[in-house]
Design a protein around this motif. Structure first.
Motif, PDB file in Angstrom:
ATOM      1  N   ILE A  41       0.835  -1.202   0.000  1.00  0.00           N
ATOM      2  CA  ILE A  41       0.000   0.000   0.000  1.00  0.00           C
ATOM      3  C   ILE A  41       0.871   1.253   0.000  1.00  0.00           C
ATOM      4  N   LYS A  42       1.877   1.275   0.847  1.00  0.00           N
ATOM      5  CA  LYS A  42       2.774   2.436   0.897  1.00  0.00           C
ATOM      6  C   LYS A  42       3.493   2.629  -0.434  1.00  0.00           C
ATOM      7  N   ARG A  43       3.913   1.528  -1.037  1.00  0.00           N
ATOM      8  CA  ARG A  43       4.612   1.594  -2.321  1.00  0.00           C
ATOM      9  C   ARG A  43       3.696   2.169  -3.406  1.00  0.00           C
ATOM     10  N   GLU A  44       2.436   1.739  -3.429  1.00  0.00           N
ATOM     11  CA  GLU A  44       1.479   2.261  -4.409  1.00  0.00           C
ATOM     12  C   GLU A  44       1.265   3.759  -4.224  1.00  0.00           C
ATOM     13  N   MET A  45       1.147   4.199  -2.987  1.00  0.00           N
ATOM     14  CA  MET A  45       0.929   5.624  -2.739  1.00  0.00           C
ATOM     15  C   MET A  45       2.144   6.441  -3.177  1.00  0.00           C
ATOM     16  N   MET A  48       2.090   6.681  -6.887  1.00  0.00           N
ATOM     17  CA  MET A  48       1.103   7.664  -7.326  1.00  0.00           C
ATOM     18  C   MET A  48       1.672   9.079  -7.228  1.00  0.00           C
ATOM     19  N   LEU A  49       2.363   9.375  -6.138  1.00  0.00           N
ATOM     20  CA  LEU A  49       2.960  10.703  -5.982  1.00  0.00           C
ATOM     21  C   LEU A  49       4.030  10.929  -7.044  1.00  0.00           C
ATOM     22  N   ARG A  50       4.828   9.917  -7.309  1.00  0.00           N
ATOM     23  CA  ARG A  50       5.877  10.015  -8.326  1.00  0.00           C
ATOM     24  C   ARG A  50       5.264  10.293  -9.702  1.00  0.00           C
ATOM     25  N   LEU A  51       4.228   9.559 -10.054  1.00  0.00           N
ATOM     26  CA  LEU A  51       3.595   9.733 -11.359  1.00  0.00           C
ATOM     27  C   LEU A  51       2.889  11.081 -11.478  1.00  0.00           C
ATOM     28  N   ALA A  52       2.246  11.528 -10.396  1.00  0.00           N
ATOM     29  CA  ALA A  52       1.576  12.834 -10.435  1.00  0.00           C
ATOM     30  C   ALA A  52       2.594  13.951 -10.639  1.00  0.00           C
ATOM     31  N   THR A  53       3.728  13.833  -9.972  1.00  0.00           N
ATOM     32  CA  THR A  53       4.788  14.829 -10.132  1.00  0.00           C
ATOM     33  C   THR A  53       5.349  14.774 -11.545  1.00  0.00           C
ATOM     34  N   LYS A  54       5.564  13.580 -12.030  1.00  0.00           N
ATOM     35  CA  LYS A  54       6.095  13.393 -13.385  1.00  0.00           C
ATOM     36  C   LYS A  54       5.128  13.965 -14.419  1.00  0.00           C
ATOM     37  N   ASP A  69      -3.728   6.677 -13.021  1.00  0.00           N
ATOM     38  CA  ASP A  69      -5.089   6.169 -12.850  1.00  0.00           C
ATOM     39  C   ASP A  69      -5.064   4.665 -12.573  1.00  0.00           C
ATOM     40  N   THR A  70      -4.187   3.945 -13.258  1.00  0.00           N
ATOM     41  CA  THR A  70      -4.044   2.503 -13.038  1.00  0.00           C
ATOM     42  C   THR A  70      -3.538   2.214 -11.628  1.00  0.00           C
ATOM     43  N   GLU A  71      -2.540   2.966 -11.179  1.00  0.00           N
ATOM     44  CA  GLU A  71      -2.002   2.775  -9.823  1.00  0.00           C
ATOM     45  C   GLU A  71      -3.071   3.060  -8.773  1.00  0.00           C
ATOM     46  N   LYS A  72      -3.922   4.031  -9.038  1.00  0.00           N
ATOM     47  CA  LYS A  72      -5.020   4.349  -8.123  1.00  0.00           C
ATOM     48  C   LYS A  72      -5.959   3.157  -7.996  1.00  0.00           C
ATOM     49  N   GLU A  73      -6.245   2.503  -9.124  1.00  0.00           N
ATOM     50  CA  GLU A  73      -7.131   1.336  -9.101  1.00  0.00           C
ATOM     51  C   GLU A  73      -6.494   0.174  -8.335  1.00  0.00           C
ATOM     52  N   ILE A  74      -5.196   0.002  -8.486  1.00  0.00           N
ATOM     53  CA  ILE A  74      -4.487  -1.049  -7.754  1.00  0.00           C
ATOM     54  C   ILE A  74      -4.542  -0.759  -6.255  1.00  0.00           C
ATOM     55  N   LEU A  75      -4.360   0.513  -5.882  1.00  0.00           N
ATOM     56  CA  LEU A  75      -4.456   0.889  -4.475  1.00  0.00           C
ATOM     57  C   LEU A  75      -5.845   0.580  -3.928  1.00  0.00           C
ATOM     58  N   LYS A  76      -6.878   0.829  -4.701  1.00  0.00           N
ATOM     59  CA  LYS A  76      -8.237   0.518  -4.260  1.00  0.00           C
ATOM     60  C   LYS A  76      -8.396  -0.975  -3.973  1.00  0.00           C
ATOM     61  N   ILE A  77      -7.782  -1.804  -4.803  1.00  0.00           N
ATOM     62  CA  ILE A  77      -7.841  -3.256  -4.587  1.00  0.00           C
ATOM     63  C   ILE A  77      -7.145  -3.622  -3.270  1.00  0.00           C
ATOM     64  N   LYS A 109     -10.726   9.480   0.025  1.00  0.00           N
ATOM     65  CA  LYS A 109      -9.510  10.188  -0.407  1.00  0.00           C
ATOM     66  C   LYS A 109      -9.063   9.691  -1.776  1.00  0.00           C
ATOM     67  N   VAL A 110      -9.122   8.382  -1.985  1.00  0.00           N
ATOM     68  CA  VAL A 110      -8.724   7.802  -3.271  1.00  0.00           C
ATOM     69  C   VAL A 110      -9.701   8.241  -4.362  1.00  0.00           C
ATOM     70  N   VAL A 111     -10.988   8.271  -4.059  1.00  0.00           N
ATOM     71  CA  VAL A 111     -11.991   8.702  -5.036  1.00  0.00           C
ATOM     72  C   VAL A 111     -11.769  10.164  -5.414  1.00  0.00           C
ATOM     73  N   GLU A 112     -11.459  10.989  -4.436  1.00  0.00           N
ATOM     74  CA  GLU A 112     -11.195  12.413  -4.705  1.00  0.00           C
ATOM     75  C   GLU A 112      -9.978  12.580  -5.619  1.00  0.00           C
ATOM     76  N   ILE A 113      -8.945  11.804  -5.360  1.00  0.00           N
ATOM     77  CA  ILE A 113      -7.760  11.834  -6.228  1.00  0.00           C
ATOM     78  C   ILE A 113      -8.144  11.364  -7.628  1.00  0.00           C
ATOM     79  N   GLY A 114      -8.980  10.341  -7.701  1.00  0.00           N
ATOM     80  CA  GLY A 114      -9.448   9.850  -8.995  1.00  0.00           C
ATOM     81  C   GLY A 114     -10.196  10.914  -9.782  1.00  0.00           C
TER      82      GLY A 114
END
Length: 138
Positions: A41-45, A48-54, A69-77, A109-114
């Motif tokens: 979970i920590k790795r996915e988050m 997500m921060l890395r990709l958003a910055t990129k 968006d894909t990483e967000k879905e994996i985090l939801k799982i 929080k994840v939905v809001e980011i989505g």
């Protein structure tokens, strides 16, 4: 206290806030779950921060946003898995890794980011469509 990422956008700020929220929860889990599912979970988050910055810093960022968006879905799982995982505490009582309330707050929080990422993808698509329309008129 949340890290200030306002200089690189609201999506990064929301992800950083979610990371802080999640880190405090995962760090309280029993060691086995903290070192297994919690680490994922920590790795996915972080990803997500890395990709958003990129995405924020790249000119062509649609594929990066799709990865985000894909990483967000994996985090939801992973969060659903954590919500469904039960264990016995030291007193022998059965507990869940995430209470229903905590799962609800984290999921929101994840939905809001989505929503932010979806809007970001739409704006990029609209920009590209606008460019195609302008070049067709020339």
């Amino acid at each position: 206290m949340a890290t200030d990422f306002s200089n690189i956008g609201p999506t990064c700020q929301k992800i950083a806030d979610m990371m802080q929220f999640g880190r405090e929860i995962v760090d309280k889990w029993p060691r086995f779950y903290r070192d297994d599912l919690g680490l994922d979970i920590k790795r996915e988050m972080r990803e997500m921060l890395r990709l958003a910055t990129k995405a924020r810093l790249k000119y062509y960022n649609k594929t990066t946003l799709q990865e985000l968006d894909t990483e967000k879905e994996i985090l939801k799982i992973y969060l659903r898995e954590a919500n469904a995982t039960k264990f016995h505490d030291k007193r022998g009582e059965q507990r869940k890794l995430l209470s229903d309330h905590t799962y609800g707050v984290w999921s929101e929080k994840v939905v809001e980011i989505g929503r932010l990422v979806g809007g970001w993808i739409s704006s990029i698509k609209n920009e590209k469509d606008g460019e195609k329309g302008n070049s067709a008129r020339r």
